[in-house]
Write an enzyme that holds these catalytic residues in place. Structure first.
Site, PDB file in Angstrom:
ATOM      1  N   GLU A  45      77.479  82.604  19.844  1.00 44.03           N
ATOM      2  CA  GLU A  45      78.835  83.146  19.830  1.00 44.03           C
ATOM      3  C   GLU A  45      78.818  84.668  19.725  1.00 44.03           C
ATOM      4  O   GLU A  45      77.935  85.239  19.078  1.00 44.03           O
ATOM      5  CB  GLU A  45      79.645  82.564  18.668  1.00 44.03           C
ATOM      6  CG  GLU A  45      80.100  81.137  18.871  1.00 44.03           C
ATOM      7  CD  GLU A  45      79.712  80.224  17.736  1.00 44.03           C
ATOM      8  OE1 GLU A  45      79.947  79.014  17.862  1.00 44.03           O
ATOM      9  OE2 GLU A  45      79.134  80.687  16.743  1.00 44.03           O
ATOM     10  N   THR A  46      79.798  85.281  20.362  1.00 44.44           N
ATOM     11  CA  THR A  46      80.070  86.709  20.234  1.00 44.44           C
ATOM     12  C   THR A  46      81.518  86.856  19.805  1.00 44.44           C
ATOM     13  O   THR A  46      82.404  86.190  20.339  1.00 44.44           O
ATOM     14  CB  THR A  46      79.832  87.451  21.556  1.00 44.44           C
ATOM     15  OG1 THR A  46      78.440  87.352  21.910  1.00 44.44           O
ATOM     16  CG2 THR A  46      80.209  88.915  21.451  1.00 44.44           C
TER      17      THR A  46
END
Length: 281
Positions: A45-46
């Site tokens: 995830e970012t």
């Protein structure tokens, strides 16, 4: 250029836990540009902290995997809140985060953070045999003391109770995704107030640590009678050893009348990198 931080979440040391990229100053970027940045990092995830759009929120968070946006997740919620505190944009203590799913309480501390889950939901009970087969396990590997099935508290996951030692042998098989309800399949061995889990994403890959799955796990544990039907419970969730990124997730569960009414997930956060990234064209 945009600034970013990379932190490891659910660990007290660098290069363990689950890595997260937090990208700052992305207010003017399009969905396509946000997705391009997340794809460039290639992490599970970012996160992109943005100004809030709802009353009562301290900030808004958009969360992207390398291929799509998520409405809610634990790892980026904890990691982002901690990064914002270190940057002086949040104080230690309670704050309110806005995501696609709504508003959620985050409590930031010096070494990490805690996130309140969404409304607990118990989904379908499922036959354990095909789930075990989807992970290359035998029916004899299944723990008969609890039934497999779906639960969630922000995102749904499929849970399969297994005996000690079986988790390390789990390997997704051909057609694995056909048996998964929600974001992923979680084999879990629960004993003595501690859970050893893995999380295999329906879209492919394995997480080193999954906050949203831990929240859902609390709901499932109460529903299956593995936690007492009344009171406050604390569960240590171990994950990531099999992928070389050992993680420790703190799970807090409130149970009333045999139902999980409130779940919180927490963990430590460690800084790893800080830098600049170009804005995609």
């Amino acid at each position: 250029m945009l600034s970013y931080d990379v932190v490891d979440v659910f660990t007290d040391r660098a290069f363990a836990g689950n890595p997260l990229a937090v990208v700052h100053g992305a207010e003017e970027l399009s969905d396509g540009q946000l997705q391009a940045i997340a794809s460039e990092f290639g992490l599970s995830e970012t996160a992109f902290p943005l100004p809030p759009t709802r009353s009562g929120a301290d900030y808004r968070l958009r969360i992207f995997t390398p291929s799509s946006e998520l409405p809610f997740a634990g790892l980026p919620s904890l990691g982002t809140a901690w990064v914002l505190r270190t940057a002086g944009k949040l104080g230690t203590g309670r704050c309110v985060q806005e995501t696609v799913k709504g508003l959620h309480e985050v409590v930031v501390r010096e070494d990490g953070a805690t996130l309140a889950g969404d409304r607990p939901v118990v989904g379908d009970y499922l036959d354990a045999a095909p789930l075990a087969g989807a992970l290359g396990l035998f029916l004899s590997d299944v723990d008969p003391h609890a039934e497999a099935g779906v639960a969630g508290a922000g995102m749904d996951f499929t849970f399969l109770p297994v005996r000690d030692g079986a988790i390390g042998r789990a390997r997704p098989q051909v057609g694995f995704a056909d048996h998964v309800v929600g974001r992923g399949l979680v084999p879990v061995c629960f004993a003595g107030g501690e859970a050893h889990v893995r999380m295999f994403r329906a879209a492919g890959g394995e997480d080193a640590a999954t906050g949203a799955a831990a929240l859902a796990l609390g709901v499932w544990l109460v529903d299956r009678g593995l936690l007492a039907p009344e009171g406050e419970h604390f569960v240590v969730v171990r994950q990531g050893q099999e992928v070389g990124r050992p993680s420790t997730v703190e799970l807090h569960v409130t149970a009333v009348g045999g139902v999980a009414t409130h779940v919180r997930v927490g963990g430590k956060v460690v800084p790893v990198a800080h830098g600049k990234i170009r804005v995609p064209g």
